[in-house]
Design a protein around this motif. Structure first.
Motif, PDB file in Angstrom:
ATOM      1  N   GLY A 315       0.801  -1.214   0.000  1.00 38.66           N
ATOM      2  CA  GLY A 315       0.000   0.000   0.000  1.00 38.66           C
ATOM      3  C   GLY A 315       0.833   1.263   0.000  1.00 38.66           C
ATOM      4  N   LEU A 316       0.297   2.307   0.635  1.00 41.46           N
ATOM      5  CA  LEU A 316       0.923   3.617   0.668  1.00 41.46           C
ATOM      6  C   LEU A 316       2.315   3.539   1.288  1.00 41.46           C
ATOM      7  CD1 LEU A 316       0.465   6.694   0.184  1.00 41.46           C
ATOM      8  CD2 LEU A 316      -0.413   6.805   2.533  1.00 41.46           C
ATOM      9  N   TYR A 317       3.294   4.175   0.632  1.00 44.82           N
ATOM     10  CA  TYR A 317       4.693   4.211   1.077  1.00 44.82           C
ATOM     11  C   TYR A 317       5.282   2.808   1.261  1.00 44.82           C
ATOM     12  CZ  TYR A 317       3.229   8.986   2.107  1.00 44.82           C
ATOM     13  OH  TYR A 317       2.715  10.258   2.002  1.00 44.82           O
ATOM     14  N   ASN A 318       4.846   1.882   0.402  1.00 43.18           N
ATOM     15  CA  ASN A 318       5.357   0.499   0.408  1.00 43.18           C
ATOM     16  C   ASN A 318       5.018  -0.276   1.675  1.00 43.18           C
ATOM     17  OD1 ASN A 318       6.394   0.618  -2.146  1.00 43.18           O
ATOM     18  ND2 ASN A 318       8.490   0.138  -1.573  1.00 43.18           N
ATOM     19  N   GLN A 319       4.012   0.181   2.426  1.00 38.25           N
ATOM     20  CA  GLN A 319       3.596  -0.531   3.630  1.00 38.25           C
ATOM     21  C   GLN A 319       2.651  -1.671   3.249  1.00 38.25           C
ATOM     22  OE1 GLN A 319       4.781   0.171   6.825  1.00 38.25           O
ATOM     23  NE2 GLN A 319       6.139   1.506   5.642  1.00 38.25           N
ATOM     24  N   GLY A 320       2.873  -2.852   3.817  1.00 41.42           N
ATOM     25  CA  GLY A 320       2.028  -3.998   3.516  1.00 41.42           C
ATOM     26  C   GLY A 320       0.741  -3.984   4.329  1.00 41.42           C
ATOM     27  N   PHE A 321      -0.299  -4.551   3.762  1.00 36.68           N
ATOM     28  CA  PHE A 321      -1.579  -4.713   4.460  1.00 36.68           C
ATOM     29  C   PHE A 321      -2.324  -5.882   3.822  1.00 36.68           C
ATOM     30  CE2 PHE A 321      -2.672  -2.250   0.790  1.00 36.68           C
ATOM     31  CZ  PHE A 321      -3.991  -2.548   0.499  1.00 36.68           C
ATOM     32  N   ASP A 322      -3.352  -6.389   4.503  1.00 39.86           N
ATOM     33  CA  ASP A 322      -4.130  -7.518   4.004  1.00 39.86           C
ATOM     34  C   ASP A 322      -5.476  -7.042   3.475  1.00 39.86           C
ATOM     35  OD1 ASP A 322      -2.222  -9.438   4.683  1.00 39.86           O
ATOM     36  OD2 ASP A 322      -2.950  -9.539   6.748  1.00 39.86           O
ATOM     37  N   SER A 376      -8.195   3.539  -0.546  1.00 40.10           N
ATOM     38  CA  SER A 376      -9.179   4.546  -0.906  1.00 40.10           C
ATOM     39  C   SER A 376     -10.086   3.939  -1.968  1.00 40.10           C
ATOM     40  CB  SER A 376      -8.484   5.803  -1.441  1.00 40.10           C
ATOM     41  OG  SER A 376      -9.433   6.742  -1.883  1.00 40.10           O
ATOM     42  N   PHE A 377     -11.193   4.588  -2.253  1.00 34.53           N
ATOM     43  CA  PHE A 377     -12.034   4.090  -3.341  1.00 34.53           C
ATOM     44  C   PHE A 377     -11.323   4.236  -4.680  1.00 34.53           C
ATOM     45  CE2 PHE A 377     -15.793   3.795  -0.671  1.00 34.53           C
ATOM     46  CZ  PHE A 377     -16.449   2.733  -1.268  1.00 34.53           C
ATOM     47  N   VAL A 378     -10.563   5.322  -4.829  1.00 39.57           N
ATOM     48  CA  VAL A 378      -9.888   5.594  -6.102  1.00 39.57           C
ATOM     49  C   VAL A 378      -8.386   5.664  -5.871  1.00 39.57           C
ATOM     50  CG1 VAL A 378      -9.669   7.157  -8.051  1.00 39.57           C
ATOM     51  CG2 VAL A 378     -11.891   6.875  -6.940  1.00 39.57           C
ATOM     52  N   GLY A 379      -7.639   4.936  -6.699  1.00 40.17           N
ATOM     53  CA  GLY A 379      -6.183   4.942  -6.601  1.00 40.17           C
ATOM     54  C   GLY A 379      -5.617   3.771  -7.378  1.00 40.17           C
ATOM     55  N   PRO A 380      -4.307   3.654  -7.472  1.00 40.48           N
ATOM     56  CA  PRO A 380      -3.701   2.500  -8.158  1.00 40.48           C
ATOM     57  C   PRO A 380      -4.063   1.204  -7.430  1.00 40.48           C
ATOM     58  CG  PRO A 380      -2.084   4.242  -7.787  1.00 40.48           C
ATOM     59  CD  PRO A 380      -3.296   4.607  -6.998  1.00 40.48           C
ATOM     60  N   ARG A 381      -4.304   0.155  -8.189  1.00 40.95           N
ATOM     61  CA  ARG A 381      -4.612  -1.124  -7.569  1.00 40.95           C
ATOM     62  C   ARG A 381      -3.406  -1.638  -6.783  1.00 40.95           C
ATOM     63  NH1 ARG A 381      -8.391  -2.954  -5.647  1.00 40.95           N
ATOM     64  NH2 ARG A 381      -8.005  -5.144  -6.130  1.00 40.95           N
ATOM     65  N   PRO A 382      -3.603  -2.090  -5.534  1.00 40.63           N
ATOM     66  CA  PRO A 382      -2.479  -2.622  -4.753  1.00 40.63           C
ATOM     67  C   PRO A 382      -2.033  -3.975  -5.293  1.00 40.63           C
ATOM     68  CG  PRO A 382      -4.545  -2.948  -3.562  1.00 40.63           C
ATOM     69  CD  PRO A 382      -4.888  -2.161  -4.794  1.00 40.63           C
ATOM     70  N   GLU A 383      -0.729  -4.142  -5.479  1.00 38.39           N
ATOM     71  CA  GLU A 383      -0.191  -5.380  -6.008  1.00 38.39           C
ATOM     72  C   GLU A 383       0.388  -6.233  -4.879  1.00 38.39           C
ATOM     73  OE1 GLU A 383      -0.439  -6.843  -8.683  1.00 38.39           O
ATOM     74  OE2 GLU A 383      -0.796  -5.387 -10.286  1.00 38.39           O
ATOM     75  N   VAL A 388       5.538  -6.766  -6.874  1.00 37.62           N
ATOM     76  CA  VAL A 388       6.132  -5.437  -6.702  1.00 37.62           C
ATOM     77  C   VAL A 388       7.649  -5.504  -6.760  1.00 37.62           C
ATOM     78  CG1 VAL A 388       6.459  -3.541  -5.063  1.00 37.62           C
ATOM     79  CG2 VAL A 388       4.174  -4.484  -5.432  1.00 37.62           C
ATOM     80  N   GLU A 389       8.240  -6.496  -6.086  1.00 38.31           N
ATOM     81  CA  GLU A 389       9.702  -6.635  -6.098  1.00 38.31           C
ATOM     82  C   GLU A 389      10.218  -6.819  -7.523  1.00 38.31           C
ATOM     83  OE1 GLU A 389      10.664  -9.848  -3.538  1.00 38.31           O
ATOM     84  OE2 GLU A 389       9.910  -8.877  -1.710  1.00 38.31           O
ATOM     85  N   ASP A 390       9.519  -7.621  -8.307  1.00 40.78           N
ATOM     86  CA  ASP A 390       9.940  -7.882  -9.678  1.00 40.78           C
ATOM     87  C   ASP A 390       9.723  -6.659 -10.568  1.00 40.78           C
ATOM     88  OD1 ASP A 390      10.852  -9.446 -11.851  1.00 40.78           O
ATOM     89  OD2 ASP A 390       8.784  -9.896 -12.430  1.00 40.78           O
ATOM     90  N   TYR A 397      10.359   4.046 -12.328  1.00 42.20           N
ATOM     91  CA  TYR A 397       9.376   4.846 -11.602  1.00 42.20           C
ATOM     92  C   TYR A 397       8.214   4.012 -11.029  1.00 42.20           C
ATOM     93  CZ  TYR A 397      11.792   8.230 -14.555  1.00 42.20           C
ATOM     94  OH  TYR A 397      12.749   8.945 -15.212  1.00 42.20           O
ATOM     95  N   TYR A 398       8.387   2.696 -10.959  1.00 38.79           N
ATOM     96  CA  TYR A 398       7.280   1.890 -10.425  1.00 38.79           C
ATOM     97  C   TYR A 398       7.031   2.202  -8.954  1.00 38.79           C
ATOM     98  CZ  TYR A 398       4.090  -1.990  -9.703  1.00 38.79           C
ATOM     99  OH  TYR A 398       2.964  -2.721  -9.405  1.00 38.79           O
ATOM    100  N   ALA A 399       8.088   2.487  -8.202  1.00 38.33           N
ATOM    101  CA  ALA A 399       7.925   2.767  -6.774  1.00 38.33           C
ATOM    102  C   ALA A 399       7.102   4.021  -6.536  1.00 38.33           C
ATOM    103  CB  ALA A 399       9.298   2.899  -6.110  1.00 38.33           C
ATOM    104  N   GLU A 400       7.081   4.952  -7.526  1.00 41.46           N
ATOM    105  CA  GLU A 400       6.354   6.221  -7.352  1.00 41.46           C
ATOM    106  C   GLU A 400       4.842   6.032  -7.292  1.00 41.46           C
ATOM    107  OE1 GLU A 400      10.059   7.407  -7.250  1.00 41.46           O
ATOM    108  OE2 GLU A 400       9.374   6.157  -8.925  1.00 41.46           O
TER     109      GLU A 400
END
Length: 462
Positions: A315-322, A376-383, A388-390, A397-400
């Protein structure tokens, strides 16, 4: 193009929208007067029904945006436009019929709506018959001169040939490129005054598409062109505007740093976004709870395994979540937890899973993640972390994309089919970067409306 809240709207679309709004007001007034005439009532002044007229026109306009009635294809295909108009007007009328039961003072009677609906379809159909070719023709297209004759200029040439393109290239100027691929390009040495050449071509924009910019910028030419009133752009900004995505093949770090966007002054927008997420997620969780429970039972009966499953995402700032989703694949879909891209007609998807994926029902439990603030309702889909590592190693610019909160739907989801490869991820990243760069509440609303189109016509679901 007109720029509204950082997002570009083609002039033809804006004009058509304004004319449609006038047609809808006229249709609503016709429906009212026709019904009043049938009942033999006294006709009151128009000023007494302004809320009803505006609610009818506004609701149907939103419905037309939602179903894609203003897409490039709708401007070039009468059959496509007519089909979308019918769906939009029907959706808007049904919505207003429901609103009538709760707030009858701001909408018409159902009998009025029926007449207004018919009149709206006729008026907007006739409008497109009369001016459709003009809107999709050369009149509203910007005249562009391209400085360059290499592969970048070729990309602009190909883009201009696509149906619904908002520009036409009227000239190419070769700036001594070694890999020239535009045979009709005129050599710069053959033009005495480049600014006069651009003016004689009646161009409104010049695009700099050089393959190598280091020590090659024609600064004197660009200054003279600019002072004639012709807009000067470089290819990255031009492609961003025309395609709605950040082009990774032409972009460079300095462009990302100095171009408009990625503004930090988003306090009001962020607060508005969070308040909307809380209210909408609560409402949607309550309204769809029966549907989710019924679907969970059907999923359980259809195949072995739990109805819900949890999956780790970034998720946001590369933080993981379920995230929590309704299960749409077999329980043995991934061996030893190894992440695998979904494929078209993926055999791992169950019978019920195929249906709920197309209708996006499997995504509904993610409203809980939105309510908690992880999404959020709108945003990039979480991978998934493995992907993500690959992708961070293979795509610049994938991290952005993780600088904004992930979402259930997004700019990439409404513009590109389901991603199942590195190339798909690259295309979707370009849309995600555009969203992160140009975020505004207006763009969020546009994405939410257009998500309805994706649900109704799920071409990209897998």
């Amino acid at each position: 193009m007109i720029r509204l809240f950082k997002h570009y709207v083609p002039n033809a679309v804006l004009l058509l929208g304004l004319l449609d709004f006038v047609c809808l007001i006229a249709a609503a007034e016709f429906g009212w007067q026709w019904r009043i005439h049938q009942l033999d009532f006294d006709l009151e002044p128009v000023s007494t029904r302004v809320p009803q007229l505006l609610s009818f026109a506004g609701s149907l306009m939103l419905a037309m945006v939602a179903v894609g009635a203003y897409s490039p294809k709708a401007l070039t295909s009468m059959r496509f436009a007519t089909a979308r108009l019918i769906v939009a007007v029907s959706m808007g009328t049904i919505f207003l019929s429901v609103v009538f039961f709760f707030v009858p003072t701001i909408t018409f009677w159902r009998s009025n709506l029926l007449y207004a609906m018919g009149a709206a379809l006729v008026l907007m159909f006739v409008l497109r018959l009369l001016i459709g070719k003009t809107l999709g023709g050369q009149v509203f297209k910007r005249r562009v001169v391209v400085l360059g004759a290499g592969p970048r200029a070729e990309r602009i040439k190909a883009l201009g040939r696509q149906p619904g393109s908002g520009f036409v290239v009227v000239g190419y100027v070769s700036m001594s490129e070694a890999n020239r691929v535009i045979p009709e390009a005129i050599a710069r040495d053959a033009i005495y005054n480049l600014a006069d050449h651009v003016v004689l071509l009646n161009a409104s924009e010049v695009v700099l598409a050089l393959e190598e910019r280091r020590n090659a910028l024609p600064l004197k030419d660009l200054v003279r062109i600019k002072t004639t009133g012709v807009h000067v752009n470089e290819i990255s900004t031009f492609l961003e505007r025309e395609t709605g995505r950040v082009d990774l093949d032409s972009v460079n770090p300095s462009w990302l740093i100095f171009s408009d966007g990625f503004s930090s002054g988003r306090m009001f927008s962020s607060a508005f976004k969070r308040l909307f997420d809380i209210g909408a997620s609560l409402l949607l969780l309550v309204l769809t709870l029966p549907l989710v429970l019924v679907t969970a039972i059907v999923v359980k009966l259809d195949s072995k395994g739990p109805a819900f499953y949890r999956q780790r995402r970034v998720g946001l700032y590369n933080q993981g979540f379920d995230i929590v989703k309704l299960r749409s694949m077999r329980i043995d879909a991934e061996v030893a937890g190894t992440a695998v891209w979904a494929e078209k007609d993926d055999p791992r998807i169950t019978r019920i899973g195929r249906i709920i994926r197309k209708l996006r029902i499997d995504e509904l439990p993610q409203c809980w993640s939105v309510l908690k603030g992880e999404m959020s309702f709108v945003g990039p889909r979480p991978e998934r972390p493995q992907f993500v590592e690959d992708l961070e190693q293979k795509l610049p610019y994938y991290a952005e994309r993780h600088m904004v909160k992930p979402g259930i739907t997004g700019w990439a989801q409404i513009n590109y089919p389901y991603g199942a490869s590195i190339e798909d991820s690259r295309q979707k990243l370009e849309y995600d970067l555009y969203y992160a760069k140009n975020y505004s509440p207006f763009l969020d609303v546009l994405i939410l409306l257009q998500t309805i189109r994706v649900v109704l016509w799920p071409e990209g679901a897998r």
